[in-house]
Design a protein around this motif. Sequence first.
Motif, PDB file in Angstrom:
ATOM      1  N   GLY A 219       0.845  -1.189   0.000  1.00 38.07           N
ATOM      2  CA  GLY A 219       0.000   0.000   0.000  1.00 38.07           C
ATOM      3  C   GLY A 219       0.878   1.236   0.000  1.00 38.07           C
ATOM      4  N   VAL A 220       0.567   2.211  -0.849  1.00 34.23           N
ATOM      5  CA  VAL A 220       1.400   3.411  -0.981  1.00 34.23           C
ATOM      6  C   VAL A 220       0.542   4.658  -0.787  1.00 34.23           C
ATOM      7  N   VAL A 221       1.027   5.574   0.047  1.00 31.36           N
ATOM      8  CA  VAL A 221       0.386   6.884   0.217  1.00 31.36           C
ATOM      9  C   VAL A 221       1.362   7.922  -0.327  1.00 31.36           C
TER      10      VAL A 221
ATOM     11  N   ASN B  56     -10.332   1.981  -5.949  1.00 29.23           N
ATOM     12  CA  ASN B  56      -9.100   1.251  -5.672  1.00 29.23           C
ATOM     13  C   ASN B  56      -9.400  -0.160  -5.170  1.00 29.23           C
TER      14      ASN B  56
ATOM     15  N   LYS C 209      -6.428   9.205   1.066  1.00 25.25           N
ATOM     16  CA  LYS C 209      -5.350   8.479   0.376  1.00 25.25           C
ATOM     17  C   LYS C 209      -4.908   7.288   1.222  1.00 25.25           C
TER      18      LYS C 209
ATOM     19  N   ALA D 250      -4.951   3.265   0.323  1.00 21.63           N
ATOM     20  CA  ALA D 250      -3.776   2.401   0.432  1.00 21.63           C
ATOM     21  C   ALA D 250      -4.038   1.185   1.301  1.00 21.63           C
TER      22      ALA D 250
ATOM     23  N   LEU E 193       3.321  -1.088   4.054  1.00 21.84           N
ATOM     24  CA  LEU E 193       2.705   0.219   3.861  1.00 21.84           C
ATOM     25  C   LEU E 193       3.801   1.269   3.736  1.00 21.84           C
TER      26      LEU E 193
END
Length: 303
Positions: A77-79, A98, A138, A142, A150
């Motif tokens: 998971g990317v923020v 998403n 966001k 994610a 993360l």
Amino acid sequence: MTTLSIDHVSRWFGNVVAVNDVTMTIGPGVTGLLGPNGAGKSTLINMMGGFLAPSTGSVTLDGEQVWRNEGIYRHIGVVPEREAMYDFLTGREFVVANAELHGLGDKAAQRALATVEMEHAQDRKISTYSKGMRQRVKMASALVHDPSLLLLDEPFNGMDPRQRMQLMELLRRMGDEGRTVLFSSHILEEVEQLAWHIEVMVAGRHAASGDFRKIRRLMTDRPHRYLVRSSDDRALAAALIADLSTAAIEVDLAEGALRVQAVDFGRFTALLPRVARDHGIRLLTVSPSDESLESVFSYLVTA
């Protein structure tokens, strides 16, 4: 237990080297990626998340290459730091979109929105959100597929104190659960409050690694420079230079002050007021002259 390995990774854009031969291992718990703006943190996170290919070296998650590995993306998971979002969508629509990319539905989206406490605003357009609310939605996006890794790029930007505390508590909980969490920041105090382990980047290079006590000690033990004005600069200079905590003193006639280089931060800060008192000297100004983040972090490169 998820482990992210960065092995001799570099990334350049034309003649610009953004990340230069970085090697580090990120394991379960919360890790802070610390460095001044422009240090290469975002570029490194983009390679960790599989959005950008390394020019050389490799990024692996539990032994598998991250770049162009669709199966691995299901665990990440990317923020991102960037502001750009689909402002015409509501928060719920954004997170659901998403979720659907991961083969999930509305239930997963609702769970993620609840995790970041955004249910109250989920039906509002993202265009009406504050910066802190954008960060939280966001984050929900994610988390929608429950990733084991993360990655967050400057996640606290724009958050008010309450939102910041909520996100810190959420990330601590995830670290306690055994997830691998990495977040970037240019603020040491922010990282100290949350990270179990710190990796420091400076000018694209990996400058230091350790717990926050070790990093703080490296920063504190570096030479410190001060601009000091007093009622008798020459007498003060003579008294200070006699002590081992002071490496050099220069009389700056243009500034009407002393430029002092101290090599023992703790001893010097106790020495200065005592010397002034004992010699009847009045201190008018004492200010650090090298406390920019760039100067602090740059010292770590050569430490």
